[in-house]
Design a protein around this motif. Structure first.
Motif, PDB file in Angstrom:
ATOM      1  N   ALA A  30     -46.826 142.630  10.801  1.00 19.24           N
ATOM      2  CA  ALA A  30     -46.207 141.832   9.740  1.00 19.24           C
ATOM      3  C   ALA A  30     -46.129 140.362  10.137  1.00 19.24           C
ATOM      4  CB  ALA A  30     -44.817 142.383   9.432  1.00 19.24           C
ATOM      5  N   SER A  31     -45.724 140.108  11.372  1.00 12.71           N
ATOM      6  CA  SER A  31     -45.606 138.726  11.831  1.00 12.71           C
ATOM      7  C   SER A  31     -46.968 138.057  11.978  1.00 12.71           C
ATOM      8  CB  SER A  31     -44.856 138.686  13.166  1.00 12.71           C
ATOM      9  OG  SER A  31     -44.706 137.356  13.638  1.00 12.71           O
ATOM     10  N   ALA A  32     -47.953 138.807  12.493  1.00  8.89           N
ATOM     11  CA  ALA A  32     -49.286 138.240  12.727  1.00  8.89           C
ATOM     12  C   ALA A  32     -50.058 138.007  11.440  1.00  8.89           C
ATOM     13  CB  ALA A  32     -50.083 139.158  13.651  1.00  8.89           C
ATOM     14  N   LEU A  33     -49.617 138.608  10.336  1.00  8.36           N
ATOM     15  CA  LEU A  33     -50.288 138.390   9.057  1.00  8.36           C
ATOM     16  C   LEU A  33     -49.547 137.409   8.164  1.00  8.36           C
ATOM     17  CD1 LEU A  33     -51.511 141.967   8.062  1.00  8.36           C
ATOM     18  CD2 LEU A  33     -52.890 140.044   8.823  1.00  8.36           C
ATOM     19  N   LEU A  34     -48.230 137.534   8.102  1.00  7.49           N
ATOM     20  CA  LEU A  34     -47.460 136.716   7.169  1.00  7.49           C
ATOM     21  C   LEU A  34     -47.435 135.248   7.584  1.00  7.49           C
ATOM     22  CD1 LEU A  34     -45.703 136.623   4.655  1.00  7.49           C
ATOM     23  CD2 LEU A  34     -43.722 137.126   6.092  1.00  7.49           C
ATOM     24  N   ILE A  35     -47.037 134.977   8.820  1.00  9.65           N
ATOM     25  CA  ILE A  35     -46.902 133.578   9.250  1.00  9.65           C
ATOM     26  C   ILE A  35     -48.258 132.890   9.335  1.00  9.65           C
ATOM     27  CG2 ILE A  35     -46.062 132.076  11.095  1.00  9.65           C
ATOM     28  CD1 ILE A  35     -43.952 134.192  11.724  1.00  9.65           C
ATOM     29  N   PRO A  36     -49.247 133.427  10.048  1.00  6.53           N
ATOM     30  CA  PRO A  36     -50.562 132.776  10.028  1.00  6.53           C
ATOM     31  C   PRO A  36     -51.209 132.749   8.635  1.00  6.53           C
ATOM     32  CG  PRO A  36     -50.400 134.268  11.892  1.00  6.53           C
ATOM     33  CD  PRO A  36     -49.228 134.547  11.001  1.00  6.53           C
ATOM     34  N   GLY A  37     -50.936 133.776   7.825  1.00  5.10           N
ATOM     35  CA  GLY A  37     -51.505 133.789   6.487  1.00  5.10           C
ATOM     36  C   GLY A  37     -50.996 132.650   5.631  1.00  5.10           C
ATOM     37  N   LEU A  38     -49.701 132.400   5.681  1.00  5.38           N
ATOM     38  CA  LEU A  38     -49.140 131.275   4.922  1.00  5.38           C
ATOM     39  C   LEU A  38     -49.650 129.939   5.453  1.00  5.38           C
ATOM     40  CD1 LEU A  38     -45.456 132.535   4.508  1.00  5.38           C
ATOM     41  CD2 LEU A  38     -47.219 132.415   2.734  1.00  5.38           C
ATOM     42  N   ALA A  39     -49.753 129.839   6.774  1.00  7.30           N
ATOM     43  CA  ALA A  39     -50.274 128.596   7.359  1.00  7.30           C
ATOM     44  C   ALA A  39     -51.733 128.384   6.971  1.00  7.30           C
ATOM     45  CB  ALA A  39     -50.129 128.643   8.881  1.00  7.30           C
ATOM     46  N   ALA A  40     -52.538 129.461   7.018  1.00  3.36           N
ATOM     47  CA  ALA A  40     -53.948 129.340   6.665  1.00  3.36           C
ATOM     48  C   ALA A  40     -54.126 129.000   5.186  1.00  3.36           C
ATOM     49  CB  ALA A  40     -54.672 130.647   6.996  1.00  3.36           C
ATOM     50  N   PHE A  41     -53.308 129.583   4.329  1.00  4.34           N
ATOM     51  CA  PHE A  41     -53.394 129.278   2.898  1.00  4.34           C
ATOM     52  C   PHE A  41     -53.018 127.828   2.630  1.00  4.34           C
ATOM     53  CE2 PHE A  41     -51.492 129.082  -1.360  1.00  4.34           C
ATOM     54  CZ  PHE A  41     -52.542 129.566  -2.122  1.00  4.34           C
ATOM     55  N   SER A  42     -52.031 127.323   3.351  1.00  2.00           N
ATOM     56  CA  SER A  42     -51.637 125.926   3.186  1.00  2.00           C
ATOM     57  C   SER A  42     -52.767 124.985   3.593  1.00  2.00           C
ATOM     58  CB  SER A  42     -50.396 125.641   4.023  1.00  2.00           C
ATOM     59  OG  SER A  42     -49.324 126.480   3.646  1.00  2.00           O
ATOM     60  N   LEU A  43     -53.440 125.295   4.695  1.00  4.23           N
ATOM     61  CA  LEU A  43     -54.536 124.446   5.153  1.00  4.23           C
ATOM     62  C   LEU A  43     -55.769 124.547   4.257  1.00  4.23           C
ATOM     63  CD1 LEU A  43     -54.323 125.114   9.009  1.00  4.23           C
ATOM     64  CD2 LEU A  43     -53.599 123.056   7.787  1.00  4.23           C
ATOM     65  N   ALA A  44     -55.929 125.682   3.595  1.00  6.77           N
ATOM     66  CA  ALA A  44     -57.140 125.885   2.800  1.00  6.77           C
ATOM     67  C   ALA A  44     -56.988 125.427   1.353  1.00  6.77           C
ATOM     68  CB  ALA A  44     -57.541 127.359   2.841  1.00  6.77           C
ATOM     69  N   HIS A  45     -55.817 125.618   0.747  1.00  6.06           N
ATOM     70  CA  HIS A  45     -55.696 125.404  -0.703  1.00  6.06           C
ATOM     71  C   HIS A  45     -54.496 124.559  -1.103  1.00  6.06           C
ATOM     72  CE1 HIS A  45     -58.966 128.095  -1.799  1.00  6.06           C
ATOM     73  NE2 HIS A  45     -58.511 128.961  -0.926  1.00  6.06           N
ATOM     74  N   MET A  46     -53.880 123.867  -0.181  1.00  4.53           N
ATOM     75  CA  MET A  46     -52.775 122.977  -0.528  1.00  4.53           C
ATOM     76  C   MET A  46     -53.060 121.582   0.022  1.00  4.53           C
ATOM     77  SD  MET A  46     -49.428 125.432   0.097  1.00  4.53           S
ATOM     78  CE  MET A  46     -48.309 124.105  -0.390  1.00  4.53           C
ATOM     79  N   LYS A  47     -52.609 120.596  -0.696  1.00  5.67           N
ATOM     80  CA  LYS A  47     -52.821 119.212  -0.288  1.00  5.67           C
ATOM     81  C   LYS A  47     -51.700 118.795   0.657  1.00  5.67           C
ATOM     82  CE  LYS A  47     -55.179 117.930  -4.576  1.00  5.67           C
ATOM     83  NZ  LYS A  47     -55.189 117.023  -5.769  1.00  5.67           N
ATOM     84  N   ILE A  48     -51.941 118.985   1.938  1.00  8.08           N
ATOM     85  CA  ILE A  48     -50.964 118.600   2.950  1.00  8.08           C
ATOM     86  C   ILE A  48     -51.529 117.421   3.742  1.00  8.08           C
ATOM     87  CG2 ILE A  48     -50.024 120.925   3.134  1.00  8.08           C
ATOM     88  CD1 ILE A  48     -51.646 121.329   5.624  1.00  8.08           C
ATOM     89  N   PRO A  49     -50.678 116.522   4.200  1.00  5.46           N
ATOM     90  CA  PRO A  49     -51.171 115.354   4.945  1.00  5.46           C
ATOM     91  C   PRO A  49     -51.752 115.752   6.302  1.00  5.46           C
ATOM     92  CG  PRO A  49     -48.773 115.438   4.976  1.00  5.46           C
ATOM     93  CD  PRO A  49     -49.225 116.496   4.025  1.00  5.46           C
ATOM     94  N   TYR A  50     -52.802 115.037   6.680  1.00  7.53           N
ATOM     95  CA  TYR A  50     -53.452 115.226   7.980  1.00  7.53           C
ATOM     96  C   TYR A  50     -53.896 116.680   8.182  1.00  7.53           C
ATOM     97  CZ  TYR A  50     -50.887 110.864   8.637  1.00  7.53           C
ATOM     98  OH  TYR A  50     -50.368 109.601   8.487  1.00  7.53           O
TER      99      TYR A  50
END
Length: 292
Positions: free
Chosen positions: A99-119
Motif C-alpha cells: 500500500a505504501s509503495a504504491l500510494l505514495i510513489p503513485g501520487l508523486a508520479a502522477f503529479s510529475l506526469a500530469h500536473m503543472k508543478i514548478p521545477y
C-alpha cells in the motif's frame, strides 16, 4: 497461388546450416545449460536434502539423491519453529509495504506526469540521482530517524521507508506519461479533482505496472532479513526471512536434514507466486519501457 508466410527469425535457416553458426549456437546452448545447472543445483540440494536421513547428510562421498525418503524431517521442523506465525507477520508486512509503495510513489508520479508543478524536471532528475546512491549509506540514518520517532519494534518501521522509493516513482511516471492527457483534461472540465483523476483514470489504466510493483514488493518483503533484524526486537513479530536466519540457519540443535525441510517449505510459496505471475512481471516492465 498463395504460400504460407513464415516469420523470419534473426538467423535464417540458411545461416543455421553454416559451420561457424552451428558452433556459436552450440556454445550458447552449453552456456545456458551451465547457467541452468548452477541455478537449479542449490534448489535440488535443499529439496533432496530435506528427504535424507542424518546419516546420509554426512556420508562421504556425498550423494545428491536420497536413498530413503525421510518425510518425518518435515514434522520435526514444523514442531521446532512456528512458521504459521512468521508467515502471518510477513503477510501483514507485505500488505503495508504494498500500500505504501504504491500510494505514495503513485501520487508523486502522477503529479510529475500530469500536473503543472514548478521545477518538475529538476525534481525528476533529483529522484533519478538518488537511484545512484547505495542503500547501505542511508541505512543508519533511516534507523536513527525511526528511533527518534519511536517507531522501532513496529511495522511502521517497514511501511514508511517503503513509500520512499524513487524506483517506483520513475517506473510509474514512465507509464503515466503514456496516458493521453486529454482524458484528464476532460475529467477536470467535468469537475473531477486531481485525486479522482488519479484513482478513477490513471490507476485503472496502469494495472500492468501496478501488478509488477506488487510482485516486487512481495519478493522484497519475503527475502529481506537484515532490516527486520535491526528494527524488531520481539521475535513474535519476525517475518519469514528473520525466522530462517535466527531459528534455522544459526540453530545448533537442528540437524541439516531438518533445516533443509523447513527451508524447502519456505521456498515453495515465492516459487509458486512467481510461476503464476511471471507473465505480469514481463508484461508490466515491457509496457513501462515502451511508454517511457
Amino acid at each position: 497461388m498463395s504460400k504460407s508466410v513464415r516469420e523470419r527469425s534473426i538467423v535464417s535457416s540458411f545461416d543455421l546450416n553454416k559451420i561457424p553458426v552451428k558452433i556459436g549456437y552450440g556454445f550458447m546452448v552449453l552456456a545456458l545449460l551451465a547457467i541452468a545447472v548452477a541455478m537449479l543445483y542449490p534448489f535440488g540440494m535443499t529439496v533432496f536434502g530435506s528427504l535424507k536421513t542424518r546419516e546420509e547428510i554426512f556420508v562421504f562421498p556425498p550423494t545428491y539423491f536420497p536413498h530413503h525418503l525421510a518425510w518425518h524431517n518435515y514434522s520435526e521442523g514444523f514442531a521446532y519453529v512456528n512458521i504459521a506465525r512468521a508467515f502471518g507477520n510477513t503477510l501483514i508486512l507485505y500488505a503495508g509495504n504494498a500500500a505504501s509503495a504504491l500510494l505514495i510513489p503513485g501520487l508523486a508520479a502522477f503529479s510529475l506526469a500530469h500536473m503543472k508543478i514548478p521545477y518538475r524536471k529538476i525534481v525528476t532528475m533529483f529522484f533519478m540521482s538518488t537511484l545512484m546512491i547505495p542503500s547501505a549509506t542511508y541505512l543508519i540514518p533511516n534507523f536513527l530517524n525511526l528511533k527518534s520517532l519511536g517507531l522501532l519494534d513496529s511495522y511502521w518501521a517497514f511501511w514508511l521507508p517503503a513509500g520512499a522509493s524513487a524506483f517506483n516513482i520513475l517506473l510509474l511516471k514512465s507509464f503515466f506519461d503514456g496516458i493521453n492527457k486529454e482524458l484528464f483534461e476532460a475529467a477536470r472540465i467535468d469537475g473531477a479533482s486531481e485525486l479522482r483523476c488519479f484513482f478513477n483514470i490513471a490507476a485503472p489504466l496502469s494495472l500492468p505496472v501496478i501488478s509488477t510493483l506488487l510482485i516486487f514488493a512481495f519478493t522484497a518483503t519475503w527475502n529481506d532479513w537484515y532490516w527486520p533484524s535491526l528494527v524488531l526486537s520481539a521475535k513474535e513479530k519476525y517475518p519469514i526471512s528473520s525466522l530462517v536466519y535466527y531459528d534455522i540457519v544459526t540453530a545448533q540443535k537442528l540437524t541439516w536434514n531438518v533445516k533443509f525441510s523447513v527451508l524447502t517449505a519456505i521456498m515453495i510459496p515465492p516459487l509458486i507466486f512467481f510461476l503464476i505471475f511471471q507473465k505480469n512481471i514481463m508484461h508490466g516492465l515491457n509496457i513501462a519501457g515502451v511508454k517511457g
